[in-house]
Design a protein around this motif. Structure first.
Motif, PDB file in Angstrom:
ATOM      1  N   VAL A 135       0.864  -1.182   0.000  1.00  0.00           N
ATOM      2  CA  VAL A 135       0.000   0.000   0.000  1.00  0.00           C
ATOM      3  C   VAL A 135       0.899   1.229   0.000  1.00  0.00           C
ATOM      4  O   VAL A 135       1.723   1.396   0.904  1.00  0.00           O
ATOM      5  N   THR A 136       0.738   2.078  -1.030  1.00  0.00           N
ATOM      6  CA  THR A 136       1.537   3.308  -1.107  1.00  0.00           C
ATOM      7  C   THR A 136       0.961   4.344  -0.145  1.00  0.00           C
ATOM      8  O   THR A 136      -0.244   4.622  -0.169  1.00  0.00           O
ATOM      9  N   VAL A 137       1.815   4.876   0.699  1.00  0.00           N
ATOM     10  CA  VAL A 137       1.366   5.827   1.728  1.00  0.00           C
ATOM     11  C   VAL A 137       2.249   7.060   1.704  1.00  0.00           C
ATOM     12  O   VAL A 137       3.323   7.080   1.085  1.00  0.00           O
ATOM     13  N   GLU A 138       1.785   8.087   2.393  1.00  0.00           N
ATOM     14  CA  GLU A 138       2.582   9.297   2.587  1.00  0.00           C
ATOM     15  C   GLU A 138       3.224   9.279   3.963  1.00  0.00           C
ATOM     16  O   GLU A 138       2.648   8.743   4.919  1.00  0.00           O
ATOM     17  N   ALA A 139       4.388   9.804   3.999  1.00  0.00           N
ATOM     18  CA  ALA A 139       5.067   9.893   5.297  1.00  0.00           C
ATOM     19  C   ALA A 139       4.234  10.747   6.250  1.00  0.00           C
ATOM     20  O   ALA A 139       3.625  11.741   5.859  1.00  0.00           O
ATOM     21  N   GLY A 140       4.188  10.337   7.479  1.00  0.00           N
ATOM     22  CA  GLY A 140       3.379  11.058   8.456  1.00  0.00           C
ATOM     23  C   GLY A 140       3.770  10.708   9.873  1.00  0.00           C
ATOM     24  O   GLY A 140       4.817  10.094  10.131  1.00  0.00           O
ATOM     25  N   SER A 141       2.877  11.028  10.765  1.00  0.00           N
ATOM     26  CA  SER A 141       3.164  10.802  12.191  1.00  0.00           C
ATOM     27  C   SER A 141       2.183   9.832  12.844  1.00  0.00           C
ATOM     28  O   SER A 141       2.254   9.594  14.042  1.00  0.00           O
ATOM     29  N   LYS A 142       1.271   9.232  12.024  1.00  0.00           N
ATOM     30  CA  LYS A 142       0.300   8.288  12.567  1.00  0.00           C
ATOM     31  C   LYS A 142       0.458   6.931  11.895  1.00  0.00           C
ATOM     32  O   LYS A 142       0.856   6.849  10.724  1.00  0.00           O
ATOM     33  N   PRO A 143       0.114   5.848  12.636  1.00  0.00           N
ATOM     34  CA  PRO A 143       0.220   4.510  12.034  1.00  0.00           C
ATOM     35  C   PRO A 143      -0.798   4.340  10.904  1.00  0.00           C
ATOM     36  O   PRO A 143      -1.957   4.719  11.030  1.00  0.00           O
ATOM     37  N   VAL A 169      -1.811   1.482   7.421  1.00  0.00           N
ATOM     38  CA  VAL A 169      -1.573   0.156   6.837  1.00  0.00           C
ATOM     39  C   VAL A 169      -0.675   0.327   5.620  1.00  0.00           C
ATOM     40  O   VAL A 169      -0.997   1.075   4.675  1.00  0.00           O
ATOM     41  N   VAL A 170       0.446  -0.378   5.616  1.00  0.00           N
ATOM     42  CA  VAL A 170       1.400  -0.262   4.507  1.00  0.00           C
ATOM     43  C   VAL A 170       1.444  -1.519   3.647  1.00  0.00           C
ATOM     44  O   VAL A 170       2.008  -1.489   2.545  1.00  0.00           O
ATOM     45  N   ALA A 171       0.853  -2.629   4.118  1.00  0.00           N
ATOM     46  CA  ALA A 171       0.857  -3.868   3.330  1.00  0.00           C
ATOM     47  C   ALA A 171      -0.266  -4.780   3.821  1.00  0.00           C
ATOM     48  O   ALA A 171      -0.670  -4.725   4.987  1.00  0.00           O
ATOM     49  N   ARG A 172      -0.753  -5.629   2.913  1.00  0.00           N
ATOM     50  CA  ARG A 172      -1.798  -6.596   3.243  1.00  0.00           C
ATOM     51  C   ARG A 172      -1.398  -7.968   2.720  1.00  0.00           C
ATOM     52  O   ARG A 172      -0.766  -8.089   1.663  1.00  0.00           O
ATOM     53  N   CYS A 173      -1.836  -9.016   3.462  1.00  0.00           N
ATOM     54  CA  CYS A 173      -1.562 -10.396   3.082  1.00  0.00           C
ATOM     55  C   CYS A 173      -2.803 -11.226   3.399  1.00  0.00           C
ATOM     56  O   CYS A 173      -3.457 -11.002   4.432  1.00  0.00           O
ATOM     57  N   GLU A 174      -3.126 -12.197   2.519  1.00  0.00           N
ATOM     58  CA  GLU A 174      -4.374 -12.934   2.688  1.00  0.00           C
ATOM     59  C   GLU A 174      -4.204 -14.385   2.257  1.00  0.00           C
ATOM     60  O   GLU A 174      -3.518 -14.691   1.273  1.00  0.00           O
ATOM     61  N   SER A 175      -4.861 -15.288   3.013  1.00  0.00           N
ATOM     62  CA  SER A 175      -4.929 -16.710   2.678  1.00  0.00           C
ATOM     63  C   SER A 175      -6.405 -17.099   2.674  1.00  0.00           C
ATOM     64  O   SER A 175      -7.057 -17.108   3.721  1.00  0.00           O
ATOM     65  N   VAL A 176      -6.932 -17.421   1.479  1.00  0.00           N
ATOM     66  CA  VAL A 176      -8.379 -17.559   1.281  1.00  0.00           C
ATOM     67  C   VAL A 176      -8.760 -19.033   1.149  1.00  0.00           C
ATOM     68  O   VAL A 176      -8.121 -19.805   0.416  1.00  0.00           O
ATOM     69  N   ASP A 177      -9.844 -19.412   1.857  1.00  0.00           N
ATOM     70  CA  ASP A 177     -10.485 -20.732   1.744  1.00  0.00           C
ATOM     71  C   ASP A 177      -9.506 -21.867   1.984  1.00  0.00           C
ATOM     72  O   ASP A 177      -9.368 -22.796   1.162  1.00  0.00           O
ATOM     73  N   GLY A 178      -8.817 -21.810   3.087  1.00  0.00           N
ATOM     74  CA  GLY A 178      -7.936 -22.900   3.477  1.00  0.00           C
ATOM     75  C   GLY A 178      -8.558 -23.731   4.580  1.00  0.00           C
ATOM     76  O   GLY A 178      -9.456 -23.303   5.297  1.00  0.00           O
ATOM     77  N   ARG A 179      -8.070 -24.989   4.674  1.00  0.00           N
ATOM     78  CA  ARG A 179      -8.515 -25.856   5.768  1.00  0.00           C
ATOM     79  C   ARG A 179      -7.367 -26.758   6.132  1.00  0.00           C
ATOM     80  O   ARG A 179      -6.873 -27.508   5.269  1.00  0.00           O
ATOM     81  N   PRO A 213       7.795 -11.404  -1.113  1.00  0.00           N
ATOM     82  CA  PRO A 213       8.659 -10.242  -0.833  1.00  0.00           C
ATOM     83  C   PRO A 213       8.052  -8.949  -1.392  1.00  0.00           C
ATOM     84  O   PRO A 213       7.603  -8.900  -2.542  1.00  0.00           O
ATOM     85  N   LEU A 214       8.047  -7.920  -0.590  1.00  0.00           N
ATOM     86  CA  LEU A 214       7.509  -6.611  -0.975  1.00  0.00           C
ATOM     87  C   LEU A 214       8.523  -5.530  -0.620  1.00  0.00           C
ATOM     88  O   LEU A 214       9.493  -5.791   0.093  1.00  0.00           O
ATOM     89  N   LYS A 215       8.252  -4.310  -1.094  1.00  0.00           N
ATOM     90  CA  LYS A 215       9.080  -3.153  -0.736  1.00  0.00           C
ATOM     91  C   LYS A 215       8.154  -2.023  -0.319  1.00  0.00           C
ATOM     92  O   LYS A 215       7.183  -1.718  -1.018  1.00  0.00           O
ATOM     93  N   LEU A 216       8.456  -1.417   0.792  1.00  0.00           N
ATOM     94  CA  LEU A 216       7.636  -0.323   1.287  1.00  0.00           C
ATOM     95  C   LEU A 216       7.672   0.851   0.314  1.00  0.00           C
ATOM     96  O   LEU A 216       8.717   1.170  -0.267  1.00  0.00           O
TER      97      LEU A 216
END
Length: 531
Positions: free
Chosen positions: A137-145, A147-157, A219-222
């Motif tokens: 997730v592309t974000v702007e520099a700031g002073s508050k937390p 979300v910079v990245a997301r990861c998902e695992s769908v329909d597993g058992r 692997p990702l890059k901020l």
């Protein structure tokens, strides 16, 4: 599915597999056996199903004196003893076309005498391979937390496990959601307070699941962008200073693709052009497929394809970095079929046909020139042959037999004597030309020369003679055979031509006096003999 070695509590005599794994649609075998029946009477065997959240229910019962029985249950119609018919020493069962909801405890229980009931428990674990993914997730520099990245695992058992690996300082939040057929979807977000120093840092999402041989890593890059300048309260943050100084991430453009990369083409190049402040420090070429074709060579910012083939049919990405950030551009290459060269046979055939046409044109031109030359020569040729050749203009097909019409120069009456000019070609003359003999009734010629003076014919006269020759020839060709004969034997006058070697031109004077012009333009003789 299971191990050939059965496991169980040592104090128990009923031997089972503690866990069996299966995917939906498969057939599972749940084994059971009584290990030591010495001094014990085995009366009956019952298989019991206990769901994860539910009550126990009998699914299969066997008594040596009766047929096997399968009570009403979620697996009725899909469960049976194996082998069949069963025996008390090995009352194993099979469940076909297993479903996700079949997961749970399966209990093999013996009724014995005199020690009572003995049982063993097997856990059936249903597996479903999840679909894993991760994104930045592309974000702007700031002073508050944020979300910079997301990861998902769908329909597993069973449910997958997600973890994050990075040098950036942040926290992960993971949530789980149950889907159809008891599958699990796991979502995780990585949050942090982004700074300029974090831009481009490595961040990886790792997904572990029982269906995978090893954990899957993404692997990702901020991607942290600078804020726009802010001067509120008379202050300016670090990023605003960079912006005002003209600092920016690289601007990248890929050039060199002309949309004509065909199979077999050689030495084509893509050039990654980038500008930035501060200047770019690194340039990296990638492909969307992740694999570099074998025919590709990379030197700094130039990607060279030695020979185009189907492997080059991909998207090339150029990433350029500087201290501010990362810039990128991409180009999608579409490999085309090679162009077809024209047939050499067609070129040769065209050349041959063109040559033939040129030859035919030249031959036709030569024929026209030869024919015209012959006609010109015939125009000057005398009818009688010899030293003197005479050509007279204006002869008609018929003439009046009355040679004494109106007087000279009157031009009246059918038999008037107009005496047109006679052109004489003298081969022995020193002038070697045509001479004009005017009628003695006319004192001067057209040019004002005295009577009897020789004049050279003009080009108009020569052309007129050719035209008259052609007209007379065509008229002659149109006549029938009998008419042609008549033209020479009857009706037409016989023209007496001047004999050769007329030294004193005596006969010439006679010819001039004897010839008489008619109204229709013809010239006849007064003394000619008519048949």
């Amino acid at each position: 599915m299971g191990d050939d070695t059965w496991e169980g509590v040592s104090s128990q005599r009923v031997k089972v597999e503690p866990e069996v794994l299966s995917y939906p649609g498969q057939t599972v075998n749940l084994r059971c056996a009584f290990t030591d029946a010495t001094g014990i009477q085995l009366t009956m065997v019952t298989w019991i199903y206990e769901p994860k959240d539910g009550e126990r229910i009998n699914i299969a019962v066997f008594h040596p004196k009766f047929e096997p029985n399968y009570p009403l249950s979620p697996v009725k119609g899909r469960v049976g003893f194996s082998p069949s018919p069963p025996n008390m020493a090995n009352p194993s069962i099979e469940i076909s076309n297993v479903r996700m909801n079949d997961e749970g405890k399966y209990i093999c229980e013996y009724a014995t005498y005199p020690i009572g009931n003995e049982q063993g428990i097997t856990y059936l674990v249903m597996l479903a391979k999840p679909q894993n993914s991760a994104s930045i997730v592309t974000v702007e520099a700031g002073s508050k937390p944020v979300v910079v990245a997301r990861c998902e695992s769908v329909d597993g058992r069973p449910a997958a496990k997600i973890s994050w690996v990075t040098t950036a300082s942040g926290n992960a939040t993971t949530v789980s959601k149950t889907g159809a057929d008891n599958t699990e979807t796991i979502s995780s977000e990585y949050s942090m307070i982004p700074t300029a120093a974090d831009n481009g840092k490595d961040l990886s999402c790792v997904v572990a699941h029982r269906t995978q041989v090893k954990p899957e890593s993404f692997p990702l890059k901020l991607a942290v962008q600078c804020k726009t300048p802010s001067t509120r309260h008379g202050s300016m943050n670090y990023f605003a200073v960079y912006t005002l100084m003209g600092k920016h991430a690289p601007l990248v453009t890929i050039v060199g693709y002309d949309n004509n990369w065909y199979v077999g083409r050689t030495n084509v190049m893509l050039t990654c052009q980038a500008t930035g402040n501060p200047p770019p420090t690194t340039t990296q070429w990638k492909t969307m497929s992740g694999e570099k074709p074998d025919t590709v060579q990379i030197t700094d910012n130039v990607l060279k394809v030695l020979k185009v083939d189907d492997a080059v049919n991909t998207t090339f990405v150029c990433e350029v970095k500087n201290r501010i950030g990362v810039g990128k551009d991409k180009v999608t290459v579409v490999v085309r079929e090679p162009s077809v060269n024209p047939s050499n046979a067609g070129v040769v055939a065209g050349a041959v046909i063109g040559s033939l046409l040129a030859l035919l044109l030249v031959a036709a031109l030569i024929a026209v020139l030869v024919t015209r030359s012959r006609r010109q020569q015939q125009g000057y040729r005398a009818n009688g042959g010899g030293d003197m050749k005479t050509r007279m203009f204006g002869g008609g097909k018929k003439a009046s037999k009355n040679g004494t019409g109106g007087g000279a120069g009157t031009g009246g009456g059918a038999g008037g004597n107009n005496n047109g000019p006679i052109y004489v070609y003298d081969e022995n003359s020193s002038h070697q030309g045509l001479g004009e003999k005017n009628n003695h009734h006319q004192p001067l010629t057209t040019g004002g020369r005295p009577e009897g003076a020789a004049t050279t014919p003009t080009a108009q006269d020569i052309l007129l003679s050719n035209e008259l020759d052609d007209v007379e020839r065509r008229k002659f060709d149109e006549l029938e055979e009998d008419e042609r004969y008549d033209q020479f034997t009857g009706g037409a006058p016989i023209l007496q031509l001047r004999p050769p070697h007329d030294q004193d031109d005596m006969i010439g004077d006679y010819m001039d006096d004897d010839m008489e012009s008619q109204r229709d333009g013809s010239v006849i003789s007064r003394t000619a003999v008519y048949v």
